[in-house]
Design an enzyme around this catalytic site. Sequence first.
Site, short mmCIF file in Angstrom:
data_model
loop_
_atom_site.label_atom_id
_atom_site.label_comp_id
_atom_site.label_asym_id
_atom_site.label_seq_id
_atom_site.Cartn_x
_atom_site.Cartn_y
_atom_site.Cartn_z
N ASP A 1 68.29 36.58 5.86
CA ASP A 1 69.40 36.63 7.06
C ASP A 1 69.59 35.09 7.92
O ASP A 1 69.77 35.11 8.92
CB ASP A 1 69.46 37.60 7.79
N GLU A 2 68.65 34.20 7.45
CA GLU A 2 68.69 33.05 8.42
C GLU A 2 68.77 31.73 7.34
O GLU A 2 68.56 31.74 6.25
CB GLU A 2 67.27 32.96 9.09
N ASP B 1 70.74 32.96 12.43
CA ASP B 1 70.21 34.07 12.22
C ASP B 1 70.80 35.32 12.46
O ASP B 1 71.49 35.85 13.63
CB ASP B 1 68.70 34.14 13.05
P1 TTP Z 1 64.79 39.57 11.00
O1 TTP Z 1 65.83 38.45 11.09
O2 TTP Z 1 63.48 39.23 11.51
O3 TTP Z 1 65.47 40.85 12.02
P2 TTP Z 1 66.78 41.40 12.23
O4 TTP Z 1 67.70 40.62 11.76
O5 TTP Z 1 66.87 42.90 11.90
O6 TTP Z 1 66.95 41.31 13.77
P3 TTP Z 1 66.98 39.91 14.85
O7 TTP Z 1 68.42 40.39 15.67
O8 TTP Z 1 65.94 40.05 15.94
O9 TTP Z 1 66.94 38.95 13.96
O10 TTP Z 1 65.11 40.04 9.59
C1 TTP Z 1 66.00 40.18 8.84
C2 TTP Z 1 66.14 41.48 8.07
O11 TTP Z 1 64.69 41.44 7.27
C3 TTP Z 1 66.20 42.78 8.68
O12 TTP Z 1 67.23 43.09 9.16
C4 TTP Z 1 65.40 43.77 7.85
C5 TTP Z 1 64.44 42.79 6.93
N1 TTP Z 1 63.09 42.98 7.60
C6 TTP Z 1 62.20 43.96 6.99
O13 TTP Z 1 62.64 44.77 5.92
N2 TTP Z 1 60.92 44.32 7.49
C7 TTP Z 1 60.47 43.26 8.53
O14 TTP Z 1 59.27 43.45 8.89
C8 TTP Z 1 61.20 42.45 9.09
C9 TTP Z 1 60.74 41.63 10.34
C10 TTP Z 1 62.74 42.39 8.49
MG MG Z 2 67.79 38.43 11.82
#
Ligand code: TTP
Ligand code: MG
Length: 362
Positions: A107-108, A9
């Site tokens: 992103d995962e 992720d």
């Molecule tokens: P996530 O993997 O949930 O968040 P992240 O990668 O920004 O942070 P982390 O380091 O905790 O993994 O989500 C991936 C992308 O999806 C994030 O960069 C932006 C988008 N996203 C939104 O647009 N709205 C949301 O509510 C969430 C949770 C994510």
């Molecule tokens: Mg992420």
Amino acid sequence: MNRIILHCDLDCFFAAVEIRDNPQYKGKPVIIGADPKEGKGRGVIATCNYEARKYGLHSAMPISQAYKRCPHGIYLRPNGGKYHEVSREVMEILESYSDEFQKVGTDEAYLELTGKVQDYGEAERTAKQIQEEIIEKIGITISIGIAPTKSLAKIASDENKPNGITVVTPENIPHFLKDMDITRIPGIGKKTKVYFYKKGLKKIGDIINTPLPKMMELFGKHGKWIWDVANGIDNRKVKEFHEQRKSISAERTFYTDTNNFNEILSKFEDINANIHKSIIKHQITYKTIILKIRFEGFETYTRSKTLPYHIQNEKFVLKIILELFREFSNYNKKVRLVGIKLSSLMRNDKTKQKSLLNYSLI
Ligand code: TTP
Ligand code: MG
């Protein structure tokens, strides 16, 4: 046999891309989302970097509230097209580590490494290699969880962010989970947690200590899923090979750079055997054979050979790879990494052939 699954992720994905492209933002709170309009803006945060999270900011928080808490932050509008492209590049790298690959969000992704690595130690080294490759080629960081199930790997990837690797071996499951808040279980959000809290279930350990029939009596089917996750039970498979796939590849880094031919040969044999496991399983044929080689100092080359027809022949691939490798035999540097990629794939789909046959009979 114990499975070995990776959940990967990206860290603060959208924000990480913006910081990569605007290094002057590094070290400052960066928030991606709606325009705060000096506190009067509507809309929410998509994501923010870890500096901004220190102020209590997080995804889905109203942007007006974010501005109140962190007025000096750098507020940027999302650039969806760019993130989509970066996501695609990252997925291509992840996919090269296992044909059993499943993208589950922008992103995962999950990777099944069972049978591809010998043990959790080797899986951890592979994870490190994935991180290095993504930093080098894409310029952002990723966190990786390694565990015997998908749900545990997902919980683990979140344990040590950013740029972390967390390994949960089968023996370590209860110890890893027992003190965590129940919201760490995928599927228990802020709203559902209230029902669990009311029954005195706050930590995952509380769920482990509750008999399964009791969990089912209290929460029905959902209760069984939660109990299973808490006890390390999750048989879900990592989705496999898909039709649009363009290549199958694998590469390995030596623990120490080498110029010992036998060592290099046995690495090629290992990689080739691994690739062919998937090739045979999914009935794939290929036409192009590509050698990748990286020397000390990151000097990287690829050499390829395209055949006039599709084949499926492990020994022949090794022969071609060694021929391509011969070009570097007078090279006076040690080898850091070797890789094999097979492309111009075609699926030998028997069902498809059958239906074509049926069609011609009509
Ligand atoms: P996530 O993997 O949930 O968040 P992240 O990668 O920004 O942070 P982390 O380091 O905790 O993994 O989500 C991936 C992308 O999806 C994030 O960069 C932006 C988008 N996203 C939104 O647009 N709205 C949301 O509510 C969430 C949770 C994510
Ligand atoms: Mg992420």
